[in-house]
Design a protein around this motif. Structure first.
Motif, PDB file in Angstrom:
ATOM      1  N   PRO A   1       0.915  -1.214  -0.075  1.00 51.94           N
ATOM      2  CA  PRO A   1      -0.099   0.010   0.066  1.00 51.94           C
ATOM      3  C   PRO A   1       0.930   1.152  -0.058  1.00 51.94           C
ATOM      4  O   PRO A   1       2.010   1.178   0.658  1.00 51.94           O
ATOM      5  N   ALA A   2       0.510   2.015  -0.625  1.00 53.87           N
ATOM      6  CA  ALA A   2       1.125   3.446  -0.605  1.00 53.87           C
ATOM      7  C   ALA A   2       1.446   3.966   0.748  1.00 53.87           C
ATOM      8  O   ALA A   2       2.685   4.777   1.016  1.00 53.87           O
ATOM      9  N   LEU A   3       0.450   3.608   1.610  1.00 51.82           N
ATOM     10  CA  LEU A   3       0.949   4.229   3.027  1.00 51.82           C
ATOM     11  C   LEU A   3       0.885   2.843   3.767  1.00 51.82           C
ATOM     12  O   LEU A   3      -0.091   2.069   3.746  1.00 51.82           O
ATOM     13  N   SER A   4       1.781   2.685   4.679  1.00 52.71           N
ATOM     14  CA  SER A   4       1.855   1.632   5.414  1.00 52.71           C
ATOM     15  C   SER A   4       2.059   1.997   7.035  1.00 52.71           C
ATOM     16  O   SER A   4       2.061   3.142   7.471  1.00 52.71           O
ATOM     17  N   LEU A   5       1.338   1.274   7.955  1.00 47.73           N
ATOM     18  CA  LEU A   5       1.414   1.631   9.577  1.00 47.73           C
ATOM     19  C   LEU A   5       2.552   1.164  10.253  1.00 47.73           C
ATOM     20  O   LEU A   5       2.779  -0.044  10.230  1.00 47.73           O
ATOM     21  N   GLY A   6       3.452   2.122  10.770  1.00 45.30           N
ATOM     22  CA  GLY A   6       4.276   1.628  11.719  1.00 45.30           C
ATOM     23  C   GLY A   6       4.028   1.880  13.022  1.00 45.30           C
ATOM     24  O   GLY A   6       3.146   2.628  13.635  1.00 45.30           O
ATOM     25  N   LEU A   7       4.324   0.772  14.056  1.00 49.21           N
ATOM     26  CA  LEU A   7       4.146   0.609  15.370  1.00 49.21           C
ATOM     27  C   LEU A   7       5.116   1.055  16.182  1.00 49.21           C
ATOM     28  O   LEU A   7       5.428   0.553  17.249  1.00 49.21           O
ATOM     29  N   TRP A   8       5.935   1.831  15.832  1.00 49.11           N
ATOM     30  CA  TRP A   8       7.189   2.355  16.687  1.00 49.11           C
ATOM     31  C   TRP A   8       6.635   3.076  17.970  1.00 49.11           C
ATOM     32  O   TRP A   8       7.085   3.086  19.059  1.00 49.11           O
ATOM     33  N   HIS A   9       5.906   3.973  17.821  1.00 48.06           N
ATOM     34  CA  HIS A   9       5.237   4.787  18.895  1.00 48.06           C
ATOM     35  C   HIS A   9       3.789   4.616  19.129  1.00 48.06           C
ATOM     36  O   HIS A   9       3.058   4.240  17.913  1.00 48.06           O
ATOM     37  N   ASN A  10       3.351   4.615  20.326  1.00 49.42           N
ATOM     38  CA  ASN A  10       1.852   4.543  20.890  1.00 49.42           C
ATOM     39  C   ASN A  10       1.076   3.001  20.636  1.00 49.42           C
ATOM     40  O   ASN A  10      -0.070   3.133  20.639  1.00 49.42           O
ATOM     41  N   PHE A  11       1.896   2.061  20.552  1.00 51.02           N
ATOM     42  CA  PHE A  11       1.242   0.836  20.656  1.00 51.02           C
ATOM     43  C   PHE A  11       2.032   0.032  21.466  1.00 51.02           C
ATOM     44  O   PHE A  11       1.824  -1.178  21.753  1.00 51.02           O
ATOM     45  N   GLY A  12       2.592   0.522  22.842  1.00 44.27           N
ATOM     46  CA  GLY A  12       3.397  -0.241  23.710  1.00 44.27           C
ATOM     47  C   GLY A  12       2.475  -0.647  24.954  1.00 44.27           C
ATOM     48  O   GLY A  12       1.425  -0.040  24.844  1.00 44.27           O
ATOM     49  N   LYS A  13       3.225  -1.162  26.003  1.00 44.58           N
ATOM     50  CA  LYS A  13       2.323  -1.342  27.115  1.00 44.58           C
ATOM     51  C   LYS A  13       2.126  -0.083  27.821  1.00 44.58           C
ATOM     52  O   LYS A  13       0.975  -0.216  28.687  1.00 44.58           O
TER      53      LYS A  13
END
Length: 330
Positions: free
Chosen positions: A23-35
């Motif tokens: 997809p032209a945009l992909s979602l990164g889980l670097w921030h805001n998906f932690g415990k």
């Protein structure tokens, strides 16, 4: 509830010379998906992205905080909400930065990379990932060992494809040759790239094109600088610059930088876009980037960012104006 029309509006691009469309945009889980983050908000963002046609979710072993917890969050969403959709998802993870104490929990040794991937699979509840990356070049470990470890993960069925992140042009060319000789082509390179950060244009883009390697740009919004968050000169609560564990500090947002961002915002307004939308469109303009990796702190940001795909064209005058602003000439 999964949107039955999720693929209708997303743009998909071929990744190098492979059979993979990103997809032209992909979602990164670097921030805001932690415990440390609100799980329901994290889940809402992942599901919103998928419902908008974003099929690629990018993780790493040490995303959180704490380390590993972003993968645990994603694994829980997979198990509870996306269990029947695994074959519609492209999931990537990485190893290369510090993950656990001692000499075997960092950099690019075979021992670290393979052990890390085993741990990542366990955290996400997966049998394999679609892409496994060497997260950074290890200057002390032979490139043959690091690339050999990546190739082994494919041969073992733990990864379908492999990639590298933040490698310079010369090492990228060497890595691609080593992998090719092992029968496992390098699918993709993940560099930092934005209007404000153009290092890949000094040779790396040419190597990727020559080798048939796709690219996915991380930090296309320059850690949130290329958004409306900081236009008034304040640091909003909850923004990356306000967090002590963020790579973006409040001190780095100088008056000179703010002046550039405000001028870029005026260009975006004339295009009928937000600054973030224009920054993403610029990254995806004709120039070799397969996908732009976005981060988010809430669902509405993802929805707004996807609207960047409504206008990916730039006039020559707009590109010149953007270059002059970034270089401080305007």
């Amino acid at each position: 509830m999964i949107n039955a029309n999720r693929y209708d509006k997303m743009v998909y691009r071929r990744c190098g010379h492979s059979g993979i469309l990103l997809p032209a945009l992909s979602l990164g889980l670097w921030h805001n998906f932690g415990k440390v983050d609100n799980y329901e908000n994290s889940k809402e963002m992942i599901l919103a992205a998928f419902n908008l046609g974003i099929t690629h979710f990018d993780l790493a072993n040490n995303y959180g905080p704490p380390y590993g917890s972003a993968e645990e969050t994603f694994g829980r969403v997979l198990k509870e909400d996306l269990k029947g959709y695994r074959d519609e998802l492209l999931i990537s993870t990485k190893a290369g930065w510090d993950m656990w104490p001692g000499p075997y929990g960092n950099f690019g040794s075979r021992k670290y990379l393979i052990a890390s991937l085993d741990q990542s699979l366990k955290r996400m509840g997966l049998d394999y990932v679609d892409i496994f990356y060497s997260h950074r070049r290890d200057p002390e470990t032979p490139l043959e060992e690091t690339m050999g470890a990546l190739a082994s993960t494919v041969h073992q069925g733990k990864a379908l494809y492999v990639g590298i992140s933040s490698y310079n042009a010369l090492d990228t060319k060497k890595a691609a040759t080593i992998l090719k000789n092992m029968g496992v082509p390098c699918l993709i390179h993940q560099p930092s790239y934005s209007m404000m950060n153009r290092w890949i244009e000094e040779g790396l883009t040419d190597v990727l094109r020559q080798e048939g390697i796709g690219s996915i740009a991380f930090c296309p919004l320059d850690q949130g600088l290329l958004t409306s968050k900081y236009l008034d000169g304040t640091i909003p609560e909850g923004s990356r610059a306000s967090k002590e564990y963020s790579y973006l500090s409040a001190e780095s947002i100088t008056s000179e930088l703010l002046d550039k961002i405000r001028k870029l915002n005026e260009v975006a307004k004339r295009r009928g876009q937000t600054l973030a939308q224009m920054a993403l469109a610029w990254t995806l303009r004709e120039g070799g980037v397969t996908s732009a990796l976005i981060g988010a702190s809430h669902k509405a940001q993802i929805e707004e960012n996807v609207k960047a795909l409504d206008n990916l064209e730039f006039s020559r005058e707009e590109l010149i104006m953007i270059d002059h602003i970034v270089k401080g000439l305007s």
